[in-house]
Design an enzyme around this catalytic site. Structure first.
Site, short mmCIF file in Angstrom:
data_model
loop_
_atom_site.label_atom_id
_atom_site.label_comp_id
_atom_site.label_asym_id
_atom_site.label_seq_id
_atom_site.Cartn_x
_atom_site.Cartn_y
_atom_site.Cartn_z
CD GLU A 1 23.80 36.23 38.32
OE1 GLU A 1 24.84 36.26 37.62
OE2 GLU A 1 23.79 35.78 39.48
CD GLU B 1 33.99 32.16 26.41
OE1 GLU B 1 33.79 32.96 25.48
OE2 GLU B 1 34.48 32.49 27.50
CD GLN C 1 36.79 35.38 24.65
OE1 GLN C 1 37.21 34.69 25.57
NE2 GLN C 1 35.57 35.24 24.16
N GLY C 2 39.63 39.58 23.25
CA GLY C 2 39.33 40.97 23.61
C GLY C 2 37.84 41.28 23.50
#
Lengths: 379, 358
Positions: A366, A246, A128-129
């Site tokens: 966060e 994800e 995953q870039g």
């Protein structure tokens, strides 16, 4: 509303158990029990994926027409729970669970035919870039550039924290194709073959001392224009779609419970009352998290994205991963400072160290709190 | 397995919610609390008409045969509106009476709202009468009768036959201290499955308080997010500050966790009945709702600033209710200790909490 498995659901569970009994070898179990990073090494996960592939079960989240199981969300929940309980290796999710939904939703039929079968069979191993040295939480400010040149794109820049890039043959990447007023407007979603000239992969050693992530340098890397997924400059939309999968589509409770079992298994004597209390605190959180997963993921229609509640799942899963691994080190007592290569104690210590990343990758805690306040709190 | 509410469950919950929205004004509650009243008799009658007191009684005994989910939804709505009436006590009483024979008069009066009963598990039922003491007993101030739920038998005791001292409690309700010395009683017939009924009643009491706390804390979260949108300081709404956003998000996560914790308790109790699985689920639910209560209550008061520490809004009442829930749960139900000694010691926590065998 009820929790009781009906006859079909029980039959399904028994079918899964019978398969695990048959297909899951001691070697595969041992491979999973040694995992100290986010995912098992490919020799373990791909060996398991091949067995699942032969059974037709490699992609529980995919629809049948692409070779998925077509299971209901509840069947998937039962399947993941049984696999984790039996100690089966975790499947490497970057291809099956992250990029595949994007290819299915936004890719062309040709791209679907080219990539999906090879993801399913394990022939292709994607990484995953997304993150870059200058774009972590502020992913939209990424600066890796892709310039159109005839029927190719020329890519320059670098990607950071790329998990398992050193094992992968393909990368999906977010690249800037236009300067726009809003930085996130000029981003495209592309696929890069990692054997293309100009790709260089350098290891980054983790806080736990092992090699899981990399920096990937892209210097004049030429990719065919047909590797663009969806429309040019719409990549941010696809990335957000992917991030929902994800963050909120994994089923982690079974895996977390397996980590808890592993932590307790390293105890040299029966747990003391004080240790049982500490274990209870974590296990209670885990029980409730399992219900959270079941109620959110377990009720989604197959293939549907979970929406902003995925940030709640991500936050809880990542904090629990840290709570479980911290408990593992606590239970070691003074031996928690020993780092003897290959020892059960060192596996727990390394896992604890690497788990610090759980509240950072996939959008830092966060960032999740910001999303929750806006999307769920209306602020 | 089915995780959606049925139409009937949804209708029941909506009906109670609508009624309380219309009729349960905070100002009226404030007045009742100031006058140290147990609650409002007119509200009590209306709750009876809505079916609130028959929900815990099996259909075979003349009730509406509701399960944990119905009880939970009802208590959540009552918590949201900070109702002080002792409905949780009625749930426990209804469950206890469901295990009796020949108490149809009591069941009818309970369901109709004519008779309020305070269940008590601390008394001893001897040959010469009911004895023992109980502190801070919920629902005792309003009760027409005490239900002494002993291990082998169930007794109805007239409050006039024992020493009853009202005590104002932290959650704005009135409890009672009870001292009984060989008090006369009406012995209610129970069957061989009495221990199971008694265990179910204890479990439902725990469940009812947990769902009520859930409603109280969801109300605190909603009031706080609304206030953060309205209240302006430094020239912008408080909710525009990231430090506020993150604190509200932590409350949101805690409230979500409390919601699924309450569901876990209810669904496992319904699926498995009273026993080890239900005790595990209820300990986890109580413990995690107590933890969520602390986060939500304290942050709600803090973010309301001066208004949070005044009695002008309902926030301070929500704080008091949630802290009372926590203190009681941690002292009486001791969820962590119980989980440690019953679940961890047996290794049951190595298995799924939700995929229980019926």
């Amino acid at each position: 509303m009820d929790l009781v498995l009906d006859a079909d659901q029980r039959r399904f569970r028994d079918e899964v158990r019978a398969f695990l009994q048959d297909a899951l070898t001691d070697g595969l179990r041992a491979g999973q029990s040694r995992v100290i990073g986010v995912y098992p090494e490919p020799d373990v996960s791909l060996a398991w994926q091949r067995k699942l592939f032969e059974r037709g079960w490699a992609a529980p989240t995919w629809p049948v027409e692409h070779g998925g199981t077509g299971w209901t969300a509840l069947q998937r929940f039962i399947f993941e729970c049984e696999c984790a309980q039996a100690g089966a290796p975790l499947l490497y999710p970057i291809g099956i669970r992250l990029v595949a939904p994007v290819i299915m939703a936004f890719g062309s039929p040709e791209q679907q035919a080219r990539w999906l079968p090879r993801i399913l069979s394990g022939e292709d191993y994607w990484c995953q870039g997304f993150s870059e040295p200058g774009a972590g939480s502020d992913l939209g400010s990424l600066s890796t550039r892709a310039v159109r040149d005839g029927d190719e794109y020329v890519i320059n820049g670098s990607k950071m924290w790329t998990t398992h890039a050193h094992h992968a043959n393909r990368m999906f990447a977010l690249v800037r194709t236009r300067e726009a007023e809003r930085p996130s407007d000029g981003i495209s979603f592309v696929a890069i073959d990692l054997d293309t000239p100009g790709v260089e992969i350098r290891p980054i050693i983790s806080i736990g001392g092992d090699h899981d992530v990399n920096q990937v340098f892209l210097s004049d890397v030429r990719i065919p224009a047909e590797n663009l997924i969806g429309e040019e400059n719409r990549g941010w939309v696809y990335a957000k779609y992917l991030l929902e999968f994800e963050r909120g589509y994994g089923l982690f409770s079974g895996r977390l419970r397996a980590s808890l079992r592993r932590a307790e298994a390293a105890l040299k004597a029966p747990a003391t009352p004080a240790q049982r209390r500490r274990i209870a605190e974590v296990a209670m959180e885990l029980d409730v998290f399992e219900m959270l997963e079941l109620s959110v993921v377990g009720t989604l229609p197959n293939g549907a994205a979970p929406g902003p509640v995925s940030s709640v799942l991500k936050l809880r899963a990542s904090r629990l991963k840290q709570a479980v691994t911290q408990l593992g080190v606590e239970l070691l007592g003074a031996d928690g400072v020993r780092r003897v290569e290959g020892s059960p104690g060192n596996i727990l210590v390394t896992d604890y160290l690497n788990a610090r990343a759980a509240t950072i990758f996939g959008g830092a805690a966060e960032v999740q709190l910001g999303i929750i306040a806006k999307a769920l709190g209306g602020l | 397995m089915n995780l959606a509410l049925s139409d009937e469950q949804q209708l029941f919950a909506d009906g109670i919610g609508r009624f309380l929205e219309k009729r349960y004004a905070f100002e009226h509650r404030r007045q009742m609390v100031a006058e140290q009243r147990w609650g409002d008799p007119a509200i009590w009658s209306a709750l009876a008409e809505l079916g609130c007191f028959g929900i815990a009684v099996p259909e075979t005994a003349g009730g509406f045969g509701g399960g944990s989910v119905e009880i939970g939804l009802m208590m959540r709505a009552l918590g949201r509106h900070l109702a002080i009436e002792p409905v949780a006590a009625a749930v426990v009483a209804g469950t206890l009476l469901g295990g009796t024979e020949g108490a149809d008069d009591l069941i009818e009066a309970l369901i109709g709202g004519e008779m309020r009963l305070a269940p008590c598990f601390d008394l001893v039922c001897g040959v010469s009468g009911v004895s023992g003491s109980a502190r801070s007993l919920a629902g005792g101030h309003a009760a027409h009768g005490l239900l002494a739920a002993c291990e082998q038998s169930l007794h109805l005791v007239d409050p006039a036959d024992v020493r009853v001292t009202p005590v104002p409690l932290l959650d704005d309700t009135i409890g009672v201290d009870v001292v009984a010395e060989d008090a006369p009683s009406r012995r209610l017939e129970v069957g061989a499955d009495w221990p199971r009924h008694r265990a179910l009643a204890i479990a439902r009491g725990q469940l009812a308080r947990a769902w009520q706390a859930l409603g109280v804390l969801e109300g605190a979260l909603d009031a706080t997010t609304a206030y953060m949108r309205e209240r302006r300081q430094f020239g912008r709404p408080l909710g525009a500050f990231q430090t506020i956003q993150h604190r509200v998000a932590e409350m949101t996560v805690a409230a979500k966790e409390a919601e699924v914790a309450a569901m876990l308790g209810a669904l496992v109790l319904d699926a498995a009945g009273p026993g080890a699985d239900a005790e595990r689920a209820l300990s986890a639910a109580t413990g995690r709702i107590a933890a969520a209560s602390a986060i939500v209550a304290e942050t709600a008061v803090q973010l309301h600033g001066g208004m949070g520490v005044s009695d002008e809004l309902d926030i301070s009442a929500r704080f008091r209710h949630l802290q009372a829930f926590r203190f009681r749960a941690e002292a009486v139900e001791q969820p962590v200790e119980r989980y440690a000694e019953a679940v961890v010691a047996s290794g049951a926590h190595h298995h799924s909490a939700v995929l229980v065998e019926a």
